[in-house]
Each structure stands twice: as C-alpha cells, then as structure tokens.
Design an enzyme around this catalytic site. Structure first.
Site, PDB file in Angstrom:
ATOM      1  N   ASP A 155     -39.316 -17.667 -16.331  1.00 29.62           N
ATOM      2  CA  ASP A 155     -39.059 -16.389 -15.666  1.00 29.62           C
ATOM      3  C   ASP A 155     -37.782 -16.487 -14.830  1.00 29.62           C
ATOM      4  OD1 ASP A 155     -39.506 -13.761 -14.920  1.00 29.62           O
ATOM      5  OD2 ASP A 155     -41.539 -14.120 -14.176  1.00 29.62           O
TER       6      ASP A 155
ATOM      7  N   ASP B 202     -42.825  -6.033 -17.852  1.00 30.18           N
ATOM      8  CA  ASP B 202     -44.012  -6.238 -17.009  1.00 30.18           C
ATOM      9  C   ASP B 202     -44.970  -5.055 -17.105  1.00 30.18           C
ATOM     10  OD1 ASP B 202     -43.196  -8.699 -16.094  1.00 30.18           O
ATOM     11  OD2 ASP B 202     -42.442  -7.977 -14.168  1.00 30.18           O
TER      12      ASP B 202
END
Length: 699
Positions: A452, A520
């Site tokens: 990430d 997301d």
C-alpha cells in the site's frame, strides 16, 4: 515476415503489427517525422504516402510535418517532448541522424545534436503477436566538461491521421471513485492530463485514447496509448487550428528539471500505443492480450480467492481475532488469508507505528509464526499488508532517521493521514526497506504482500543532493528495484499494488505485481462503474475486488449478498467483511458463490472480455475462452413494472447453438446476438445473474 522494415531510398521505416502498421521517415533536416498509423500497408505503399501539408498558407503556422519527438527549434509551436538547456544558455535541438539498428521487432534510431554532445535514441518495439508499439527514449550527455539541463524528457509523441472530428477518452476520479470514463471532443487547444503527486494517482490514469468521434464498443477507429510509469506523469494533447492532433507523454510534471552530468544517460519509461478499426472493446482486448503476453510475470496463473481482515478488525488486530476469521474464511473455500494493517509496532491507529515493522508483542506474543502455521493448516496461503514507502512521525524509525523523509529546508513537513513519505531514492533508506521486507518474507514464507501507499508527495525535496528533482524519478525506480529483488529472491511471492485503493494502477507497476486493488470503495453499485473504467486497459485477472458487509462502509447502501458476489466475480474476487457477524445462511450462500466462481474463473481470468450494455441500467460482461462463455449481468435499479430486455451478447457464433450449463436451456447463436440472452432476473433493485454457456456440440 520481419515486423520492422527499412526503405533506404526514402529513409523510411515501417513497423507492422497483426492488423495495423506504423510508418516514420527522416525529413531533410534529419528530424524523424510521423507518416502513418492505421491500416496495414506494405513498405512500398508507405513510401508513396505524401508529406503532410498545412492547409493554412501563413507564415504564422508551424511546420506541417509531425515530429516523433518534438523539440524546441525552428517553426515548432506545439507542446515539446524534449526540452533541454545547454551550459551556455542555448535551448532547443537541431538533429543529425547517426544511424539505426533493427533487432527483430526492436528499432533504434540514433540522433545527435548538430553542435552539442547530446545524443538521443528513439526506441520502437513490436512483439509480432499484436498491434501494440512500445516506445521510449534514451538521452545521453557525451560531453566531458559541462552538464545538460533536461526540462522535459517524454517517452514518445503520437499523431492521429487527419479526420474531420476527434474525440478523447480518458479516466478521472478520486479516492473511492477511481477509473471514471470521460469521453469528450478534443478542443482546439492544449489539454494536459497529469499527476503531480508522486504516484499514478486516483484522479487520472496515464491512458489516453483518441477516435474520430464515431467509435463505439464494437466498431470505429481508435488510437489508444498508455504510459508504463508509477510516479508523477504528464500527457499533453494538442489539436491545432489547422487540424493536427498530437499528444506527447512521459514521466515528471511541469516545473521539474534534471541535470545530466558528462557521460550520464537517462532512459524514459515505455509509452505504448495501438490502433484498431474495431472500437473500444477491441482496443481493450488488445491491451489485455498485451498485458498477459508482455507485462505480467505470471499471466497463466489463476488468482486465488482471498480474504482480507481490514474491514472486520481495523487496527484491532491480534492473533486470536485473526485465527477466528481464518477459520471462517477457510470454511467458505477461501484460498489466501491476508492480514491487513495493525499487526506491527505500536500500530493501534493511523497515528503511530508505521515504519516499525516487527509484530506487535501484545497482539502476537509469539510472533507471526503461530498464525501463519494455522492459516496453512487450514489449507490457505498467508499474506500480509505492508506500506514500505511511508512512516509515522510517531515511530522509532522516524525518531532514528528524520532525514530519510521527503523534506525541504525551512519548510514544514506536511502530514497526511499522520504520515510522511520515505525518500527511497536515498540508497540507505532503500537498502533498509528492502532488508526488512526480505526478512519478513523469508522468516514467515509470506505468499502475498498487499503493498500500500496511502499518501502523495509533499515537500518533495532532497537537501544536500546536487540534483534534488531526481527523487521524482528515482523513488519510483527504487520501488521497482525492491519489488524486483524480492520476487527474484522469493519466486513464490505474489504482490498486490495498492495506493489507498486505485492510486497506483499502470503498466509499470503491473510488470512487478500480480494484481491491483482498484478502489477502497467496495459498494457493488459504485464498483460497476469503477470496473468498467478499469477494464479499458487492464484485464480481469489483475482486478482485485472484494465482497464486504451490508450496509457498505463507504456508502451505507444495502445490497444482497448475491449481487455483491456477482459484481466481484468480474475480476479476481476476495471477501473483506466481518465474517464473525455473518449469519449461517450468509455463510452457506457465500460458500456456494465461492464454489460457483471457481467453476468460471478460468474463463473470467484468462478469456477475452466483452463489455455489454442492455436497456435501462442493465450492464454486464461476457468472457470467452475457446467454446466457453460466462455472462455476468447486473441491474442496480429499475422503474416500477419494468423488466429489462434480454441482454445481447457479443462473442457467440451466429451459426452455433449454445447450452446453459446450469439449466440445460439451448439458444441459437444468432438469437443471442440479435435478441439477447434471457436472464431471469429476480424482481426489484440490485438484481444480477451469472450464466455459463458452451457450444452445444462441445458439451
């Protein structure tokens, strides 16, 4: 036949793809000029193509010829691809051709400046199995006493042939709303698509397609291009008043400069392009085939169904909680268990601990070994979340090395998500980062890293460095090198690219990862649009998509479990909800849907994708592999009393008959093409269907 040919009498090169051709020639001043990009031509036919002539007879117009790498110098007034300044203050380039070489499908054209020791190589590569042209540029200072300042160094410039009308397609968005397709007329102006964030970004993607204004999913000319770079980038599209439409792109953004010391060279990333006469769908399928054949390291592998713990636990991560989730995930048929953020250091919120990459002793008193062992005993592989490029100021790492982050003298260090960015262009920071990742993967035989990167660059300085803007290039290249080393040393390791969702999605990162977390936002209604845009360039097998809880954490929308699964099944699905709260009925249905996906994933992940549109809000995808077809359709909402018409398919043969493998019903191919496939959608909103078809004579 060779894919690159040269005509010495006309100083012309021809690159031939499966269904297209690309031609360039040397002009009298030794600049490399664009000639043709479109339907297949022979070398002799390409030699007969005339030079471009401006329709405007005016001394105020630029030269009519279109440069393959535009520079300052002469009557050139469009956006340049290469901007340099020499030590004596001179700008611009005057070319001298010094030769070329052809190695199979790789063409190199060698140029130099007529006065200064600047040497440039234009690279073109075709692989022979498609129509994608890979282009990049090498720039070298072969002097021995003075640097050359590079103000812009693009990978390539592209040109559309003359058409009465032009339209552009690109992707826009933001966090939780990535990959939104925008299609609009090309204005008579310069249009700049860019990211100044140090990442590919949620807000734009380095993909641009141009068409003549009539293209649709299944017909029309499309010129489609994509930059393989995961840092800041810029693509400048220019349509001038006399009809030329060109675009140029590469790494960096306006305001940056790089110094080439004597003997130093700079190589740009690949800026690839393709032409098709068969619409946006054909362009996408050509890109998907190219990604599988020439970008992905493991294209033939089938991506596993995974479980990710983030939405179930947040930062409340410990061994007992992860074991409970792992047991439930395994019972559903999950094949990869991924522990997300919160497992390390003092990480109990986003405020602290990032950078201290050892297991939290309170949550994991015996380390990660017991959890990893139990996950494998349950029959799953073990993955883990990491964010190697970021650090919390409240961390042991930052307290020990505050100089390792991006920063500028006499400027505040802006915190976003309570984080700063490690400058991985620094060899010491990069070596430390690789070392802890290598140790983590080796000690626990990690199968999967969710890599990430949750914030953009700010105060992107490098105090004390003689060429501080290099960090905009070298940070990204350092990320590439670390990933490449990890994969070479741990051949079983697989990596998912994530940047707060879809903030780092490009062909550059895909060359060293296996899938991309597209957003997301796991709301299935929103994901239909996100996934539609994602598919313009990227194949289904690299699109990670989760089934999460209802109501959705991002939107609050309630949707049926079946609908959530059917949307995720269009890619490489995972489960990300809190399984400890799911009812027995939900767990049973989930297990059945996971099993259903496993029956179709060889077609979804390795077949050709055709995007389908029905009436109203009905949409779907058709995947084809040999004689197998998988159709997934979604109808998020419908008006009272309205039942969507059957969904017309795109890839069946009109002379064949197809059988539904679950119901036994048969359909003539011509009927499926013209009238459509009956879906039997349940009533109400958030309806969906999954249909498996096979040619009846192949069942």
């Amino acid at each position: 036949m060779p894919s690159v040919l040269f005509h010495p009498d006309h100083r012309l090169w021809l690159l031939r793809g499966a269904t297209s051709a690309y031609a360039i020639r040397l002009a009298e001043d030794d600049s490399v000029r664009h000639v043709h990009w479109g339907a297949v031509l022979t070398l002799d036919q390409a030699a007969e193509l005339p030079e471009r002539v401006s329709p405007a007879a005016s001394s105020f117009e630029a030269e009519a010829g279109v440069d393959e790498l535009a520079v300052e110098g002469g009557a050139r007034f469009g956006p340049p691809s290469l901007l340099v300044r020499f030590a004596d203050g001179t700008r611009g380039v005057e070319w001298r051709y010094t030769g070329h070489d052809i190695d199979g499908g790789h063409l190199r054209i060698h140029l130099r400046d007529r006065h200064y020791p600047l040497h440039v190589t234009l690279n073109y590569r075709m692989h022979g199995d498609g129509d994608v042209i890979e282009r990049w540029t090498n720039v070298e200072n072969r002097g021995d006493d003075a640097p050359v300042t590079v103000l812009r160094c693009d990978s390539a410039a592209w040109a559309a042939p003359h058409r009465p009308h032009y339209r552009m397609s690109h992707l826009v968005g933001g966090w939780n709303s990535e990959f939104q397709v925008r299609r609009t007329d090309v204005p008579v102006a310069e249009t700049v698509l860019t990211s100044r964030r140090g990442m590919t970004s949620h807000h734009a993607n380095p993909w641009l397609a141009v068409d003549d204004g009539t293209a649709c999913e299944d017909h029309g000319e499309v010129w489609s291009t994509a930059l393989a770079w995961s840092g800041s980038w810029r693509i400048s599209l220019h349509r001038d008043p006399v009809g030329r439409t060109t675009w140029t792109g590469g790494f960096g953004h306006e305001g940056l400069s790089w110094s080439l010391a004597p003997g130093e060279a700079l190589e740009t990333p690949v800026f690839a392009g393709l032409y098709t006469a068969n619409g946006f769908g054909a362009a996408s399928r050509a890109w998907h085939a190219h990604v599988r054949a020439h970008v992905l390291a493991h294209p033939d592998e089938t991506r596993p169904v995974l479980y990710n713990s983030w939405e179930a636990t947040g930062f409340d991560v410990d061994e007992a909680g992860q074991l409970a989730l792992a047991a439930r995930a395994a019972s559903l048929g999950v094949e990869m268990f991924v522990m997300d953020d919160g497992w390390f250091g003092g990480r109990r919120s986003e405020r602290a601990g990032l950078g201290d990459w050892t297991p939290n002793p309170d949550g994991f008193p015996s380390g990660l070994g017991p959890l990893a062992a139990e996950v494998r005993r349950l029959g799953m592989r073990f993955g883990i979340w990491v964010e190697p490029e970021m650090v919390n100021p409240d961390s042991d790492l930052y307290r020990a090395h505050p100089d390792w982050v991006l920063h500028m003298a006499n400027r505040d260090r802006t915190e976003m998500r309570h984080q700063l960015v490690l400058n991985l262009a620094r060899p010491d920071a990069a070596a430390w980062t690789h070392a802890w990742l290598d140790r983590l993967v080796a000690e626990h035989a990690i199968d999967f890293l969710k890599w990430d990167a949750n914030r953009p660059f700010t105060e992107a300085g490098w105090p004390g460095h003689e060429d501080p803007d290099r960090l905009w290039i070298e940070h990204t290249r350092s990320v590439y090198r670390i990933m490449d080393r990890l994969r070479a040393d741990h051949p079983g390791l697989r990596i998912e690219a994530c940047s707060g969702g879809g903030g780092r999605a490009d062909l550059g990162i895909l060359a060293r990862t296996d899938q991309i977390w597209a957003s997301d936002n796991t709301d299935p209604v929103d994901r239909i649009g996100i996934q539609h845009g994602f598919s313009q360039l990227y194949p289904a097998q690299v699109m990670s998509a989760w089934v999460t809880d209802s109501p959705n954490v991002a939107t609050g929308r309630r949707t049926p479990l079946r609908f959530r699964f059917h949307v995720a099944m269009a890619g490489a699905p995972g489960i990300g909800g809190d399984l400890t709260t799911w009812t027995q009925e939900e767990l049973k249905e989930s297990a059945e849907l996971v099993a259903a996906y496993k029956r179709i994933r060889h077609v979804v992940q390795h077949g050709e994708q055709h995007r389908l549109r029905g009436d109203g809000t009905l949409a779907g995808v058709e995947y084809v592999r040999e004689d197998e077809h998988v159709v997934i359709a979604w109808c998020p909402t419908r008006a009272f009393g309205h039942t969507p018409a059957p969904l017309r398919l795109a890839a069946v043969r009109p002379d064949a008959v197809y059988r539904d493998l679950d119901t036994g019903a048969t359909y003539p191919g011509a009927l499926l093409l013209q009238s459509g496939l009956p879906l039997g959608l349940p009533p109400g909103d958030h309806a969906s269907a999954l249909v498996r078809l096979r040619r009846a004579d192949q069942v």
